[in-house]
Enzyme design. Sequence first.
Site, short mmCIF file in Angstrom:
data_model
loop_
_atom_site.label_atom_id
_atom_site.label_comp_id
_atom_site.label_asym_id
_atom_site.label_seq_id
_atom_site.Cartn_x
_atom_site.Cartn_y
_atom_site.Cartn_z
N GLU A 1 0.83 -1.21 0.00
CA GLU A 1 0.00 0.00 0.00
C GLU A 1 0.86 1.26 0.00
OE1 GLU A 1 -3.10 2.53 2.71
OE2 GLU A 1 -3.04 0.36 3.09
N THR B 1 -3.57 3.06 5.38
CA THR B 1 -4.91 2.89 5.97
C THR B 1 -4.96 1.85 7.08
OG1 THR B 1 -5.56 1.22 4.34
CG2 THR B 1 -6.04 3.53 3.79
N SER C 1 -8.37 -9.25 6.43
CA SER C 1 -8.30 -10.16 5.29
C SER C 1 -8.44 -11.63 5.69
CB SER C 1 -6.99 -9.94 4.51
OG SER C 1 -5.89 -9.90 5.38
#
Length: 316
Positions: free
Chosen positions: A131, A170, A273
């Site tokens: 990310e 995030t 996840s």
Amino acid sequence: MGKPALTLYLAAPRGFCAGVDRAIKIVEMALDKWGAPVFVRHEIVHNKYVVDELREKGAVFVEELDDCPDDRPVIFSAHGVPKAVPAEAAKREMIFVDATCPLVSKVHIEAERHHQNGLQMIMIGHKGHPETVGTMGQLPDGEVLLVETVEDVATVQVRDPNKLAFVTQTTLSVDDTADIVAALQVRFSGIVGPHKEDICYATTNRQEAVKAMAPKCDAMLVVGAPNSSNSKRLVEVGARAGCKYSQLVQRAADIDWRALSGISSVGITAGASAPEVLINEVIDAFCDKFDVTVEQVVTAEENVEFKVPRVLREPA
């Protein structure tokens, strides 16, 4: 002798977030639409069980676009990719679908807007995380500087201290990030922050549930992958919130039963996840060894849903 009694505290919310749910759905819909193989650049989400299931259905996971043929669809992972990746896919006339989480895309848009306004970016994130690589890759080299710790803030070299903005990965620790933001604001009083917190709702909610649960527990297990940033943060949050034993497990087989001897309460949560099937597997493992009472620790309700890209909603 009967089984020893054990209270299992189950964090809610836990497990899949809307961005992960959408990314997995994108791979499944792509396989339905175009057939196998469909290529995925990087793990679609950071969970071995999920990746292996999609691989069985015909997804091929690669690290770079160079590893993909021109004539098969490619999907970009939920973590986001540098701008150069879709540009290269378009140049090669590939079919590509971007599964970047919309909340990560929001950070990309923020960074772009600040750049257009002449501001240099500071990104709070973990070096090498997909990310972070994807967000930093939205702007030219040198336009995004990475800080990982409060200590980094003291040494970061900027072009103009009066023309700065910051964004964050995030999936960070809410508390750690607050400390780094505070340090940035002390050193660079005019630094511009996001209109709305970059740390996503799911990360925040899962950390809050752990904070509420941890003081009740002799031990806490976080179901998640070792390369999952948000899962590792949950372990840290649990330890800081007062749980003496806070550990990451990928599956029930990873539970260290010797470390849990003599306990009477365990908290269970899962990274964003991790699928519910793995959480249930861990609960079943405890039920085999203990007389279990399950108590939910609910701190938020989630009803967020993200649409899949239009290309997948259109007929082949």
